[in-house]
Design an enzyme around this catalytic site. Structure first.
Site, mmCIF file in Angstrom:
data_model
loop_
_atom_site.group_PDB
_atom_site.id
_atom_site.type_symbol
_atom_site.label_atom_id
_atom_site.label_comp_id
_atom_site.label_asym_id
_atom_site.label_seq_id
_atom_site.Cartn_x
_atom_site.Cartn_y
_atom_site.Cartn_z
ATOM 1 N N ASN A 194 0.813 -1.229 0.000
ATOM 2 C CA ASN A 194 0.000 0.000 0.000
ATOM 3 C C ASN A 194 0.843 1.276 0.000
ATOM 4 O OD1 ASN A 194 -2.444 -1.510 0.097
ATOM 5 N ND2 ASN A 194 -2.125 -1.811 2.301
ATOM 6 N N ARG A 195 2.049 1.178 -0.547
ATOM 7 C CA ARG A 195 2.954 2.323 -0.672
ATOM 8 C C ARG A 195 3.425 2.888 0.673
ATOM 9 N NH1 ARG A 195 3.053 0.186 -4.849
ATOM 10 N NH2 ARG A 195 2.889 1.091 -6.947
ATOM 11 N N LEU A 196 3.244 2.127 1.758
ATOM 12 C CA LEU A 196 3.753 2.555 3.066
ATOM 13 C C LEU A 196 5.163 1.984 3.240
ATOM 14 C CD1 LEU A 196 0.551 2.176 5.271
ATOM 15 C CD2 LEU A 196 1.572 4.276 4.351
#
Length: 216
Positions: A194-196
């Protein structure tokens, strides 16, 4: 398949292979880089020493290209090139650079910022003579970054130099040699879902490395 803006907007990959925490990394970023590099070799990544070298001219206009890492130690990261090339001219006017390694199979990236210095003549000569003879001749034959009339121009120069240097030790040209990027900042990036993403940053402050986490 048509490459449209919509296609590009929907082109994505979720990263799930690993995590990265402050407690997972060495306090010395050079040691941490070597650890990741060894992992990249074990993973059989094609040319793990490929890196993007970004420079800028005296007005700040950026430029970037791919080069090969040819040495790393506590002093910094080494590569070799033609001093009269575009990057050589830019580094002479503005001796600062950024390096980027990207190992997609491991979902990892390393970014390095630092000042740049030429390596001494002896070190450059030692590396030059370790290269295959054809590569040595190529370094002499190519007026890197300059306009040339055609491919035949290069091939004729190579043929001529090969004949002239048959059975001889090739002399390293004065315009060819090494640089070392002395890091002031090194960031390790591990892709996460999730692009974290995980980002651990090292900054050289008051003669020591200070480690911190950056937001993705």
């Amino acid at each position: 398949m048509q490459v449209t803006n919509e296609f590009l907007q929907n082109l994505r990959q979720d990263y799930k292979s690993a995590t990265l925490d402050e407690s997972d990394v060495d306090n010395n970023p050079i040691n941490q880089f070597k650890s990741w590099f060894e992992h990249a070799i074990s993973a059989k990544i094609y040319e793990p020493n490929v890196m993007t070298l970004a420079t800028a001219d005296k007005s700040g206009k950026p430029d970037a290209r791919i080069v090969l890492l040819k040495g790393v130690d506590e002093d910094g990261f080494r590569f070799y090139t033609n001093y009269l090339s575009q990057k050589g001219k830019e580094l002479k006017r503005n001796p600062q650079a950024c390096l980027v390694f990207f190992w997609p199979e491991l979902e990892r990236q390393v970014r390095i910022e630092g000042t740049v210095e030429k390596l001494d003549k002896e070190t450059s000569e030692q590396y030059f003579h370790s290269r295959p003879k054809d590569s040595q001749i190529g370094a002499i034959a190519s007026p890197q970054s300059q306009v040339i009339p055609n491919r035949a121009f290069l091939e004729e120069k190579v043929a001529d130099l090969t004949l002239k240097n048959e059975g001889k030790t090739i002399v390293k040209p004065a315009h060819w040699g090494g640089y070392i990027v002395k890091p002031t900042r090194i960031e390790f990036w591990q892709g996460r879902s999730n692009r974290l993403h995980d980002r651990i940053n090292y900054q050289w402050i008051k003669n020591e490395w200070v480690k911190s986490r950056l937001a993705p």
